[in-house]
Every structure is written in C-alpha cells, then in structure tokens.
Design an enzyme around this catalytic site. Structure first.
Site, PDB file in Angstrom:
ATOM      1  N   LYS A 202      -0.511   4.450   7.428  1.00  0.00           N
ATOM      2  CA  LYS A 202      -0.541   5.453   6.360  1.00  0.00           C
ATOM      3  C   LYS A 202      -0.176   6.840   6.888  1.00  0.00           C
ATOM      4  CE  LYS A 202      -1.761   3.092   2.750  1.00  0.00           C
ATOM      5  NZ  LYS A 202      -1.019   3.001   1.514  1.00  0.00           N
TER       6      LYS A 202
ATOM      7  N   LYS B 261       6.587  -6.552   5.243  1.00  0.00           N
ATOM      8  CA  LYS B 261       5.591  -7.226   4.409  1.00  0.00           C
ATOM      9  C   LYS B 261       5.890  -6.943   2.932  1.00  0.00           C
ATOM     10  CE  LYS B 261       1.129  -5.560   3.377  1.00  0.00           C
ATOM     11  NZ  LYS B 261      -0.216  -5.108   3.745  1.00  0.00           N
TER      12      LYS B 261
ATOM     13  N   LYS C 231       4.000  -3.528  -2.865  1.00  0.00           N
ATOM     14  CA  LYS C 231       4.411  -2.704  -4.001  1.00  0.00           C
ATOM     15  C   LYS C 231       4.956  -1.357  -3.519  1.00  0.00           C
ATOM     16  CE  LYS C 231       4.400  -1.994  -8.446  1.00  0.00           C
ATOM     17  NZ  LYS C 231       5.057  -2.830  -9.414  1.00  0.00           N
TER      18      LYS C 231
HETATM   19  P1  TYM Z   1      -4.258  -5.577  -0.989  1.00  0.00           P
HETATM   20  O1  TYM Z   1      -4.558  -5.005  -2.323  1.00  0.00           O
HETATM   21  O2  TYM Z   1      -3.173  -4.945  -0.199  1.00  0.00           O
HETATM   22  O3  TYM Z   1      -3.890  -7.098  -1.145  1.00  0.00           O
HETATM   23  C1  TYM Z   1      -4.713  -8.010  -1.859  1.00  0.00           C
HETATM   24  C2  TYM Z   1      -4.665  -9.362  -1.161  1.00  0.00           C
HETATM   25  O4  TYM Z   1      -3.318  -9.839  -1.109  1.00  0.00           O
HETATM   26  C3  TYM Z   1      -2.948 -10.109   0.232  1.00  0.00           C
HETATM   27  N1  TYM Z   1      -1.545  -9.724   0.438  1.00  0.00           N
HETATM   28  C4  TYM Z   1      -0.661 -10.435   1.134  1.00  0.00           C
HETATM   29  N2  TYM Z   1      -0.773 -11.620   1.778  1.00  0.00           N
HETATM   30  C5  TYM Z   1       0.326 -12.089   2.392  1.00  0.00           C
HETATM   31  N3  TYM Z   1       1.534 -11.440   2.391  1.00  0.00           N
HETATM   32  C6  TYM Z   1       1.685 -10.265   1.756  1.00  0.00           C
HETATM   33  N4  TYM Z   1       2.869  -9.661   1.748  1.00  0.00           N
HETATM   34  C7  TYM Z   1       0.555  -9.704   1.090  1.00  0.00           C
HETATM   35  N5  TYM Z   1       0.350  -8.567   0.389  1.00  0.00           N
HETATM   36  C8  TYM Z   1      -0.948  -8.582   0.001  1.00  0.00           C
HETATM   37  C9  TYM Z   1      -3.869  -9.246   1.095  1.00  0.00           C
HETATM   38  O5  TYM Z   1      -4.041  -9.795   2.382  1.00  0.00           O
HETATM   39  C10 TYM Z   1      -5.146  -9.244   0.295  1.00  0.00           C
HETATM   40  O6  TYM Z   1      -5.947 -10.356   0.611  1.00  0.00           O
HETATM   41  N6  TYM Z   1      -7.868  -3.769   1.956  1.00  0.00           N
HETATM   42  C11 TYM Z   1      -7.581  -4.771   0.928  1.00  0.00           C
HETATM   43  C12 TYM Z   1      -8.482  -4.669  -0.291  1.00  0.00           C
HETATM   44  C13 TYM Z   1      -9.952  -4.762  -0.025  1.00  0.00           C
HETATM   45  C14 TYM Z   1     -10.653  -5.922   0.378  1.00  0.00           C
HETATM   46  C15 TYM Z   1     -12.026  -5.539   0.423  1.00  0.00           C
HETATM   47  C16 TYM Z   1     -10.266  -7.224   0.730  1.00  0.00           C
HETATM   48  C17 TYM Z   1     -10.855  -3.764  -0.213  1.00  0.00           C
HETATM   49  N7  TYM Z   1     -12.101  -4.251   0.055  1.00  0.00           N
HETATM   50  C18 TYM Z   1     -13.004  -6.443   0.818  1.00  0.00           C
HETATM   51  C19 TYM Z   1     -11.256  -8.119   1.099  1.00  0.00           C
HETATM   52  C20 TYM Z   1     -12.602  -7.726   1.148  1.00  0.00           C
HETATM   53  C21 TYM Z   1      -6.152  -4.553   0.452  1.00  0.00           C
HETATM   54  O7  TYM Z   1      -5.629  -3.469   0.485  1.00  0.00           O
HETATM   55  O8  TYM Z   1      -5.596  -5.663  -0.119  1.00  0.00           O
END
Ligand code: TYM
Length: 346
Positions: A130, A210, A213
């Site tokens: 970030k 990766k 969005k």
């Molecule tokens: P986020 O919102 O980026 O993504 C949500 C979930 O989708 C998975 N994901 C992917 N997996 C494989 N390839 C990709 N290109 C890809 N893009 C997204 C992510 O691994 C995720 O499981 N920090 C987390 C949100 C969060 C969270 C938590 C997760 C906040 N608190 C507690 C688990 C437990 C995040 O930004 O996910």
C-alpha cells in the site's frame, strides 16, 4: 550472496472435510466479486457452511484504509453481501454480517494492539504494498489493518479461516498476535488456522498480477455476459507463443490455468490442444468465456431475484450482527477482566 528466505508454500486442505470447528472469514467491500475471490475463498466459505459453525463478514471498517467515499463503501458492502448470498451462502446455516454493525471488533483491535510491536505491522507485505500503491494516503489505519483482522477472527474464538493464499502473511501475524496476548494475560484466544484450498493466487487478465479490483484486471462474476466475454478475451496468455503455430505452455498460460477450475473434466485435453498448437489462444479464451458465463449463470439469476426483494440483504446483515452480539461481548468481558479495565468489583 545471501537470499531472502521465502515463506513455505501454504499447506492445502480440503475445506469440506475438516473436523468441526468455528469458521470466520472476511471480505472487503471492493465492488462486485470476481473470479479470484470465488476460487480463492468464496467456494471454501460455501463448502464450510455445511458442517461448521461459520461466520462471514463484509469488512467495511477495513475498506476505510483505501476508500474515503462513504456512499461507495455503503453501496459496495450491500453489493458484496448480495453476491455472496447469490453464490450460495445460506443465512440459515452461516452468519453473514457487516463488520461495523459489531463495533466490538474495533475495541478488541485496540486491546490487541497493546501487545503488538510496531515492527510486526510495519513489515506486513500488504502495508509495504500500500505504501507503494497509495503513497499520498499512508494513513494510520493501514498500519493497524492486520490487528483489526486478528480481532475479527479472535473475537469469535474462530479455529478456521478460509482465505486465498494472498492472505497467508496476515494469518501468520494473527497467530503471533494471539500468542502474544495469551502469553501476557493467560491462555484464552484460539490460534486460528488458515484454510487454503487448491487454488493458487489467481492472476488477473494482465497475466502477471494478482486478480484485484484495484488493479482493474478482474473477471467479474456478475457482470453481463458480454462484459465477462470482453474481460476474458483481453487476457494475456503465454507471452512466448507468438505465432498461431507455436506450441503453447499451459503451465504458464493463465487462461489454461483457469480451465482447470471451469472445465474440470477436459482441461487436460484443452492443455494438449495448446501444447500441440492444434488450438489457438483465441479458441481457448472463447471456450473459457463460455464456461465462466455458464458456471455463474444460476448465481446471476439468483442475484437478480434477491435484488428484487426490498430489504432482504439488510435484514440478513442485521440478523447476523444481532446473533453475534453475545459472543463478541463475552470475549470483551474476558479481556476487560484480565487486562484490568472497568471497576474494581465486577
Ligand atoms: P479481500 O477482500 O482482498 O479478499 C477476499 C477473499 O478473496 C481472496 N482473494 C483471492 N484469492 C485468490 N486469488 C486472488 N486473486 C484473490 N483475490 C482475493 C482473499 O484471499 C480473501 O480470502 N484482509 C482480507 C479481509 C479480511 C479478513 C479478515 C479475511 C479482513 N478481516 C478476517 C479473513 C479473516 C482481504 O482484504 O480480503
């Protein structure tokens, strides 16, 4: 020459077949869900709701680290919840809620942050990333982000956390934070296990990064079929396959890799067609677009139906948050006791 040690590849598990336990996972309200979300995480959420006590959360507090448009966050939170419900998340089986409806998460984040050395959060890969991607907005919440994530999981004493492999470092940090708190105040929190399925970190249409969005390289799940087709047709394939007659390398081609999941019965045949140059990249993409559109057709229809039920999504989110209140309060009560908060006689 010294080399930086690489983290061990995450161990994969079959999310459907783990011993019973509480599950928690969260997703940022970043707009419409994409194929990376689905393959990396959402299909595990849905598989795990069958046998486990599962809790899923739209993490709108986390979204504040990168988005400062209130209306957009509110709209995207609704959209993500609708998407999850359309994909098969069943509110009769699993709890779905909005993070900011349970403000105890932020209080626990504060309590946990008192055992977290600053160096732990500064070295988090997502923070470093970030710093590069939004240099004009390195706000304090970005630094605290993984502590809030640890609080999300710890407050419900969750054992399993189904996530994509991009979240590995966050989950390791969560375990460290929980251990640090338990060491100081006595065992209470559960050390959660990340549950990774067989999906790699899904690459975006650029074939290099990766799918995300914010990078604008996604294949949407709920876009109109012609939009999905355009997104798939824009995918970068094997960059060394220049002429139609050159043999392709399915192991490196992102389109071929996605066929593994969307054409499970014939991906080997598709790969063979690429290797022998019997098929061209355009044919393979066209087929993938058809498969993805067909794969999500039912969910798209379900999303349309649900979106015609006024108040439905809000009702699910509200009921979810309400169900979690006793659990969240109990955890904070234990923390207050052990950490010395509140009056002398409780
Ligand atoms: P986020 O919102 O980026 O993504 C949500 C979930 O989708 C998975 N994901 C992917 N997996 C494989 N390839 C990709 N290109 C890809 N893009 C997204 C992510 O691994 C995720 O499981 N920090 C987390 C949100 C969060 C969270 C938590 C997760 C906040 N608190 C507690 C688990 C437990 C995040 O930004 O996910």
């Amino acid at each position: 020459m010294t080399t930086t040690p690489q983290p061990a590849a995450p161990a994969e598990q079959d999310p459907a077949n783990l011993p019973r336990g509480r599950v928690f996972s969260g997703v940022q309200p970043s707009g419409l869900p994409h194929v990376g979300n689905y393959l990396g995480a959402f299909r595990s959420y849905i598989a795990m709701q069958e046998r486990h006590d599962a809790i899923y959360c739209i993490v709108d507090y986390h979204a504040l680290t990168s988005t400062h448009n209130g209306e957009l966050i509110r709209q995207n939170t609704h959209e993500m919840a609708l998407g999850l419900l359309a994909l098969g998340l069943d509110p009769e089986r699993a709890v779905l809620f909005r993070q900011s409806d349970r403000p105890e998460h932020t209080e626990l984040a504060w309590l946990l942050s008192s055992v977290v050395p600053v160096s732990w959060v500064e070295r988090t890969p997502s923070f470093k990333e970030k710093r590069r991607s939004q240099p004009e907005d390195i706000n304090h919440a970005l630094l605290t982000y993984p502590v809030l994530m640890a609080a999300d999981i710890a407050i419900y004493l969750a054992r399993y956390v189904p996530v994509g492999k991009d979240q590995q470092a966050h989950l390791e940090l969560t375990r460290e934070i929980v251990r640090a708190w338990n060491a100081r105040y006595g065992d209470y929190f559960v050390e959660p296990e990340a549950v990774f399925n067989d999906s790699p970190i899904v690459r975006g249409t650029d074939g290099a990064n990766k799918m995300s969005k914010s990078l604008g390289n996604v294949i949407d799940i709920f876009a109109e079929p012609d939009v999905i087709r355009r997104q798939v047709m824009s995918m970068v394939t094997d960059t060394e396959r220049i002429r139609r007659t050159d043999p392709g390398r399915p192991e490196v081609c992102n389109v071929c890799q996605l066929h593994r999941y969307f054409s499970p019965l014939e991906f080997e045949e598709i790969w063979e067609g690429e290797r022998t140059a019997r098929t061209g990249c355009v044919d393979t993409k066209r087929l993938l677009a058809d498969r993805i559109i067909a794969f999500f057709a039912q969910a798209r229809e379900r999303r349309r139906e649900l979106s015609e039920r006024p108040g439905y999504v809000e009702e699910v989110l509200r009921a979810g948050a309400e169900r979690l209140e006793p659990l969240a309060r109990e955890t904070l009560g234990v923390c207050h006791d052990r950490m010395g908060l509140g009056p002398i006689a409780r």
